[in-house]
Design a protein around this motif. Structure first.
Motif, PDB file in Angstrom:
ATOM      1  N   GLN A   1     -11.120   0.932  -7.160  1.00  0.00           N
ATOM      2  CA  GLN A   1      -9.706   0.849  -6.760  1.00  0.00           C
ATOM      3  C   GLN A   1      -9.522  -0.069  -5.555  1.00  0.00           C
ATOM      4  O   GLN A   1      -8.550  -0.797  -5.463  1.00  0.00           O
ATOM      5  CB  GLN A   1      -9.223   2.246  -6.356  1.00  0.00           C
ATOM      6  CG  GLN A   1      -8.878   3.124  -7.514  1.00  0.00           C
ATOM      7  CD  GLN A   1      -7.381   3.084  -7.707  1.00  0.00           C
ATOM      8  OE1 GLN A   1      -6.809   2.016  -7.915  1.00  0.00           O
ATOM      9  NE2 GLN A   1      -6.732   4.240  -7.639  1.00  0.00           N
TER      10      GLN A   1
ATOM     11  N   HIS B   1      -7.128  -3.213  -5.585  1.00  0.00           N
ATOM     12  CA  HIS B   1      -5.992  -3.387  -4.661  1.00  0.00           C
ATOM     13  C   HIS B   1      -6.109  -4.708  -3.896  1.00  0.00           C
ATOM     14  O   HIS B   1      -5.130  -5.430  -3.742  1.00  0.00           O
ATOM     15  CB  HIS B   1      -5.927  -2.233  -3.654  1.00  0.00           C
ATOM     16  CG  HIS B   1      -5.355  -0.974  -4.222  1.00  0.00           C
ATOM     17  ND1 HIS B   1      -4.237  -0.951  -5.020  1.00  0.00           N
ATOM     18  CD2 HIS B   1      -5.753   0.323  -4.102  1.00  0.00           C
ATOM     19  CE1 HIS B   1      -3.963   0.298  -5.375  1.00  0.00           C
ATOM     20  NE2 HIS B   1      -4.878   1.090  -4.829  1.00  0.00           N
TER      21      HIS B   1
ATOM     22  N   PHE C   1       0.820  -1.215   0.000  1.00  0.00           N
ATOM     23  CA  PHE C   1       0.000   0.000   0.000  1.00  0.00           C
ATOM     24  C   PHE C   1       0.857   1.269   0.000  1.00  0.00           C
ATOM     25  O   PHE C   1       0.471   2.282  -0.581  1.00  0.00           O
ATOM     26  CB  PHE C   1      -1.027  -0.029   1.134  1.00  0.00           C
ATOM     27  CG  PHE C   1      -2.194  -0.910   0.780  1.00  0.00           C
ATOM     28  CD1 PHE C   1      -3.125  -0.500  -0.170  1.00  0.00           C
ATOM     29  CD2 PHE C   1      -2.332  -2.176   1.338  1.00  0.00           C
ATOM     30  CE1 PHE C   1      -4.182  -1.314  -0.545  1.00  0.00           C
ATOM     31  CE2 PHE C   1      -3.385  -3.002   0.971  1.00  0.00           C
ATOM     32  CZ  PHE C   1      -4.319  -2.574   0.035  1.00  0.00           C
TER      33      PHE C   1
ATOM     34  N   GLN D   1       1.553   2.162  -3.320  1.00  0.00           N
ATOM     35  CA  GLN D   1       0.360   2.681  -3.988  1.00  0.00           C
ATOM     36  C   GLN D   1      -0.075   4.018  -3.394  1.00  0.00           C
ATOM     37  O   GLN D   1      -1.256   4.356  -3.394  1.00  0.00           O
ATOM     38  CB  GLN D   1      -0.788   1.669  -3.854  1.00  0.00           C
ATOM     39  CG  GLN D   1      -0.494   0.295  -4.443  1.00  0.00           C
ATOM     40  CD  GLN D   1      -0.217   0.348  -5.939  1.00  0.00           C
ATOM     41  OE1 GLN D   1      -0.932   1.042  -6.684  1.00  0.00           O
ATOM     42  NE2 GLN D   1       0.802  -0.352  -6.403  1.00  0.00           N
TER      43      GLN D   1
END
Ligand code: ATP
Ligand code: MG
Ligand code: MG
Ligand code: MG
Length: 469
Positions: A105, A109, A15, A18
């Protein structure tokens, strides 16, 4: 095989790559939130960010959050030792979007992390969506290529999340892993869903509405994402076991218990090993965050957990305090990720040792009383409330410890009778004071009684006196 510490890092690193800010876990005792007993999910520290009351310099975050579910609305205490997937203390991995990305999203993810980073096979995975959430259904099809039979529509509130009676809310979607048909349990939504075959690993919350009083819902202009994945559960999957208590971290703790007690951790006393390992972890983290055993509120939850663990130590034949000796094994496993454990190591050890030492004598005597009182009872019957009250009042047995002790024989406790005995004793206490012409307050009376040491008093109520959600 990836260990728990690597899995935590893989999640946070993904994460971070990201665009998420890696935020430290908040303490188990929530700051500024008297309505909540303990942090019980990753979103707790971000509540005011979701409602817009608080601004942060980032709009995406990721955490590994310490959680305790042993009191209040979420209480998994009675599941420990009985299911393969529940702990009182656990870590919740999460990613959060504060009005930034949304459903598409979030699903992207989650799917990428689970199937690419963690490499789980698609055919072992299934998901649930809220019945009315056609959008999520369509996205799981598009992004993950799941067929309709692997996207289960759940009509109940289990798949609709609310922050409170009013405020942000929205549908959820949960990812399940199928551990295979040698393990009992049915898919989500089926009558056997509580089994351990299909285990929920990740819960995605799509915060898309604002609910006003009277149930009127409006669309949030900037919807948000809140997710939670149980670290111990994903570790179990990645380590090829369906059982959280078989992951590296728990094997290490249980190994330490087996070394000290010489009792086979996979034999008939398996549940006691698990309860001790779980309760040790929970107690240690609570103490590290400033909770100390006491007779009410958070401190009483801690005391209940510690004493429950101690009874299981007794079942393993421990004749002297045991739990405090397990602290080094815990700090070895978790001290790097949670330095507060190392800082508080001496306090944790001393607190456990003192509580264990104090409780030992009454534990042994109380257990004999309990054995005697329950010896003629059979499955389906219940122990008299006044006996449970004597155990509580004189021997320091929290009600749930007595219930736990009888559970394997399928005997319950007459809780109404227990409450009645408690009320009666309070009334007697008040009457005694009224007679003396003093203000008959419990605050005056009980400390005095404690000091005189007539009996050991352990709390006004079986549940916390605090306003728990
Ligand atoms: P379950 O239905 O299995 O009790 P839940 O729906 O109550 O789980 P959530 O509130 O959705 O759990 O929490 C998010 C995630 O945290 C879950 O998907 C699970 O992986 C993990 N989790 C929840 N409760 C526990 C627990 N007591 N011990 C370990 N992990 C947990
Ligand atoms: Mg639950
Ligand atoms: Mg669930
Ligand atoms: Mg859930």
């Amino acid at each position: 095989m990836s260990g728990v510490n690597d899995i935590r890092s893989t999640f946070l690193d993904y994460f971070k790559s990201q665009g998420h800010e890696v935020v430290a876990s908040s303490p188990l005792v929530p700051r500024n939130d008297p309505t909540l007993m303990f942090a019980n999910s990753g979103m707790v520290q971000f509540k005011n960010v979701f409602t817009g009351q608080e601004k942060r310099p980032y709009s995406r975050a990721t955490t590994a959050q310490k959680c305790v579910r042993a009191g209040g609305k979420h209480n998994d205490l009675d599941n420990v030792g009985y299911t393969a997937r529940h702990h009182t203390f656990f870590e919740m991995l999460g990613n959060f979007s504060f009005g930034d990305y949304f459903k598409e999203q979030a699903i992207h993810h989650a799917w990428t992390l689970v199937t690419r980073e963690f490499g789980l096979p698609k055919d072992k995975l299934l998901v649930t969506v809220y019945s009315e959430d056609d959008e999520a259904h369509g996205l799981w099809k598009k992004i993950a290529g799941l067929t309709d039979d692997k996207i289960i529509r759940i009509p109940t509130s289990a798949n609709f999340w609310r922050m409170g009676d009013t405020g942000p809310c929205g549908p959820c979607s949960e990812i399940f892993y199928d551990h295979g048909d040698q393990i009992w349990g049915g898919p989500p939504g089926s009558p056997d869903e509580d089994g351990d075959r299909f285990i929920e690993i990740w819960n995605l919350v799509f915060m898309q509405y604002e609910e006003a009083a009277g149930g009127i819902r409006t669309d949030l202009p900037r919807p948000s994402i809140d997710t939670g994945m149980g670290l111990e559960r994903i570790a179990a999957v990645l380590q090829g076991t369906h059982d959280n208590y078989n992951i590296d971290l728990f094997r290490a703790l249980i190994g330490a218990i087996a070394d000290l007690t010489s009792v086979d951790p996979d034999g008939p006393m398996k549940a006691s090993h698990r309860v001790i390992a779980d309760h040790l972890r929970c107690s240690a983290f609570l103490i590290a965050d400033g909770v100390l055993p006491s007779n009410e509120g958070r401190g009483y939850v801690l005391r209940r957990i510690m004493r429950r663990g101690m009874r299981h130590a007794q079942l393993l034949g421990a004749r002297e305090p045991l739990m405090y000796k397990l602290v080094p094994a815990l700090t070895r496993e978790m001290g790097r990720a949670y330095p507060e454990l190392l800082r508080a190591e001496a306090l944790i050890t001393e607190t456990l040792k003192l509580e264990e030492t104090r409780f030992r004598t009454t534990l042994t005597r109380g257990l004999s009383l309990l054995d005697e009182a329950a010896k003629d009872l059979s499955a389906g019957q219940s122990l008299k409330g006044d006996v449970a009250f004597t155990l509580y009042d004189t021997y320091g047995f929290p009600l749930d410890l007595t219930q736990d002790a009888l559970r394997s024989r399928d005997i319950t406790v007459d809780v109404e009778g227990f409450d009645a005995a408690m009320q009666q004793q309070k009334a007697k206490a008040r009457a005694a004071w009224a007679g003396s012409g003093e203000a008959a307050t419990e605050t005056l009376w009980f400390p005095l009684r404690d000091r005189l040491g007539a009996t050991e008093f352990l709390g006004y109520d079986t549940e916390s006196a605090e306003g728990v959600v």
